[in-house]
Design an enzyme around this catalytic site. Structure first.
Site, PDB file in Angstrom:
ATOM      1  N   GLY A 118     -15.581  -0.575  -1.663  1.00  0.00           N
ATOM      2  CA  GLY A 118     -14.646  -0.813  -0.553  1.00  0.00           C
ATOM      3  C   GLY A 118     -14.574   0.446   0.287  1.00  0.00           C
ATOM      4  O   GLY A 118     -15.536   1.212   0.363  1.00  0.00           O
ATOM      5  N   ARG A 119     -13.422   0.678   0.887  1.00  0.00           N
ATOM      6  CA  ARG A 119     -13.284   1.839   1.780  1.00  0.00           C
ATOM      7  C   ARG A 119     -13.426   3.158   1.030  1.00  0.00           C
ATOM      8  O   ARG A 119     -14.178   4.044   1.440  1.00  0.00           O
ATOM      9  CB  ARG A 119     -11.915   1.787   2.479  1.00  0.00           C
ATOM     10  N   ILE A 120     -12.685   3.277  -0.093  1.00  0.00           N
ATOM     11  CA  ILE A 120     -12.684   4.551  -0.817  1.00  0.00           C
ATOM     12  C   ILE A 120     -14.044   4.784  -1.487  1.00  0.00           C
ATOM     13  O   ILE A 120     -14.615   5.876  -1.402  1.00  0.00           O
ATOM     14  CB  ILE A 120     -11.530   4.599  -1.849  1.00  0.00           C
ATOM     15  N   THR A 138     -10.067   6.555 -10.191  1.00  0.00           N
ATOM     16  CA  THR A 138      -8.954   6.855  -9.274  1.00  0.00           C
ATOM     17  C   THR A 138      -8.331   5.551  -8.782  1.00  0.00           C
ATOM     18  O   THR A 138      -7.612   5.542  -7.792  1.00  0.00           O
ATOM     19  CB  THR A 138      -9.438   7.659  -8.037  1.00  0.00           C
ATOM     20  N   SER A 139      -8.624   4.431  -9.486  1.00  0.00           N
ATOM     21  CA  SER A 139      -8.111   3.138  -8.993  1.00  0.00           C
ATOM     22  C   SER A 139      -6.853   2.729  -9.758  1.00  0.00           C
ATOM     23  O   SER A 139      -5.744   3.077  -9.329  1.00  0.00           O
ATOM     24  CB  SER A 139      -9.210   2.081  -9.071  1.00  0.00           C
ATOM     25  N   ARG A 140      -7.014   2.059 -10.890  1.00  0.00           N
ATOM     26  CA  ARG A 140      -5.873   1.723 -11.737  1.00  0.00           C
ATOM     27  C   ARG A 140      -6.317   1.869 -13.188  1.00  0.00           C
ATOM     28  O   ARG A 140      -7.422   1.467 -13.540  1.00  0.00           O
ATOM     29  CB  ARG A 140      -5.398   0.275 -11.487  1.00  0.00           C
ATOM     30  N   GLU A 159       1.512   4.782 -17.122  1.00  0.00           N
ATOM     31  CA  GLU A 159       1.813   5.963 -16.320  1.00  0.00           C
ATOM     32  C   GLU A 159       3.322   6.131 -16.320  1.00  0.00           C
ATOM     33  O   GLU A 159       4.011   5.168 -16.038  1.00  0.00           O
ATOM     34  CB  GLU A 159       1.309   5.791 -14.880  1.00  0.00           C
ATOM     35  N   HIS A 174      -1.894  10.738 -11.143  1.00  0.00           N
ATOM     36  CA  HIS A 174      -1.978   9.777 -10.037  1.00  0.00           C
ATOM     37  C   HIS A 174      -1.668  10.445  -8.679  1.00  0.00           C
ATOM     38  O   HIS A 174      -0.683  10.105  -8.020  1.00  0.00           O
ATOM     39  CB  HIS A 174      -1.044   8.574 -10.280  1.00  0.00           C
ATOM     40  N   ILE A 175      -2.552  11.363  -8.292  1.00  0.00           N
ATOM     41  CA  ILE A 175      -2.323  12.129  -7.061  1.00  0.00           C
ATOM     42  C   ILE A 175      -3.350  11.813  -5.963  1.00  0.00           C
ATOM     43  O   ILE A 175      -3.505  12.570  -5.013  1.00  0.00           O
ATOM     44  CB  ILE A 175      -2.315  13.658  -7.328  1.00  0.00           C
ATOM     45  N   GLY A 176      -4.036  10.670  -6.106  1.00  0.00           N
ATOM     46  CA  GLY A 176      -5.100  10.319  -5.155  1.00  0.00           C
ATOM     47  C   GLY A 176      -4.712  10.466  -3.695  1.00  0.00           C
ATOM     48  O   GLY A 176      -5.450  11.039  -2.889  1.00  0.00           O
TER      49      GLY A 176
HETATM   50  C1  GLV Z   1      -2.465   4.562  -4.953  1.00  0.00           C
HETATM   51  O1  GLV Z   1      -2.865   4.408  -6.083  1.00  0.00           O
HETATM   52  C2  GLV Z   1      -2.408   3.507  -4.013  1.00  0.00           C
HETATM   53  O2  GLV Z   1      -2.701   2.353  -4.365  1.00  0.00           O
HETATM   54  O3  GLV Z   1      -2.068   3.778  -2.868  1.00  0.00           O
HETATM   55  C1  GLV Z   2      -9.161   0.770  -0.847  1.00  0.00           C
HETATM   56  O1  GLV Z   2      -8.606   0.994   0.201  1.00  0.00           O
HETATM   57  C2  GLV Z   2     -10.570   0.455  -0.898  1.00  0.00           C
HETATM   58  O2  GLV Z   2     -10.946  -0.508  -0.222  1.00  0.00           O
HETATM   59  O3  GLV Z   2     -11.312   1.167  -1.558  1.00  0.00           O
END
Ligand code: GLV
Ligand code: GLV
Length: 324
Positions: free
Chosen positions: A156-158, A234-236, A265, A284-286
């Protein structure tokens, strides 16, 4: 009567100012802690709209009790804390904050890749603990990034942004999983998860948490990975079967892991993962840059304003958005 907006934690002020200048009555939980579920439910009852955090549980019971809400604006891109199906059924629009935190989160993923593969955390602990006796020719060795294969689970975006960084800075080869082919400038190829696990030197998870992605990475996937593999999340936390990961790290079936997210968490300090040297854990500081959190504050407020005015939110969570 002024519309009442309740914000469940104290966020950066830009969005709060925006809401006040739009004429809303804004109140903020300024206790420096999360509200309990019951407290939150009651706060929701006396508000017209909410800005919620990813740690707030907005489940079916909450939504049924607060079905009067005009909009819920999640101060996060992920919305797994909210029962989207129920919210849709009650016609409560749900906002989130994509895009504005993409750079910040990709930076944390890249930082964890380097930290995990180069043993930053355990090497730092050594230096602090008086174990830095002399320059050592063979201690703290890790695997370099250049030219290696990066597997992105959920482009996705990230994931895309991390892939771009790694492709341009380290000439990494990119492979990915997704529900469909994604147009990209890196000749990245789509593979299935099994192939991604066997081929990657680094694996980074960027898929939203859904019933389909819970425990996506378990024993079978970890066993398929290279012994030199570095796994980044860095997701869940729930995307990984954490017990299986603990075992894989303990047995050195993979080289290291870098986790910005865990289950639960916060992760209790006595948790076994904290005792391993080959895992780096962040709280969880992404999205925790000034730039991202400021933009999230504004976007969360814009979603509230649109929702209260009955117009389309700037960033509206539809069920299709939950697919990577
Ligand atoms: C952080 O984990 C978010 O989903 O924004
Ligand atoms: C979250 O914004 C993603 O699409 O990775």
């Amino acid at each position: 009567m002024k519309n009442k907006v309740f914000i469940t934690r104290s966020i950066l002020p830009a969005g709060i100012e925006l809401l006040r200048s739009a004429g809303f009555e804004v109140s903020v939980n300024d206790l420096d802690r999360a509200l309990s579920y019951e407290e939150l439910k009651e706060k929701g009852h006396s508000a017209d709209a909410l800005i919620t955090m990813l740690s707030d549980r907005i489940d079916e019971e909450f939504l049924t009790y607060n079905s009067h809400l005009k909009v819920i604006s999640n101060y996060a891109v992920g919305t797994n804390n909210i029962n989207i199906t129920k919210a849709h059924e009650l016609k409560i629009p749900i906002g989130n904050t994509p895009d504005v935190l993409t750079e910040a989160t990709a930076e944390v993923a890249l930082g964890l890749m380097i930290s995990a593969t180069r043993n930053f955390f355990s090497a730092n602990a050594c230096a602090q603990n008086g174990e830095w006796i002399d320059w050592h020719p063979t201690k703290h060795l890790g695997h370099g990034l250049r030219g290696k294969t990066l597997g992105i689970v959920g482009l996705g975006r990230i994931g895309m942004r991390l892939a771009e960084m790694c492709s341009s800075a380290f000439k990494m080869k990119i492979i990915y999983t997704a529900n469909s082919d994604k147009i990209n400038s890196m000749s990245a190829t789509r593979v299935d998860l099994a192939e991604l696990c066997t081929q990657s030197d680094f694996i980074s998870l960027h898929t939203p948490l859904t019933d389909k992605t819970r425990n996506l990475i378990g024993k079978k996937e970890l066993n398929a990975m290279k012994k030199s593999a570095v796994l980044i999340n860095t997701s869940r936390g729930e995307i990984i079967n954490q017990e299986d990961l603990f075992f894989a790290l303990q047995e050195k079936n993979i080289f290291a892991a870098g986790l910005d997210v865990t289950t639960p968490e916060p992760l209790p300090v006595e948790h076994g993962l904290f005792k391993l040297k080959n895992v780096m854990i962040l709280p969880h500081i992404g999205s925790a840059t000034y730039e991202a959190r400021n933009a999230m504050s504004i976007l969360a407020a814009e979603n509230i304003i649109a929702g209260i005015n009955g117009s389309e939110l700037k960033s509206w969570v539809d069920k299709k958005d939950l697919l990577p």
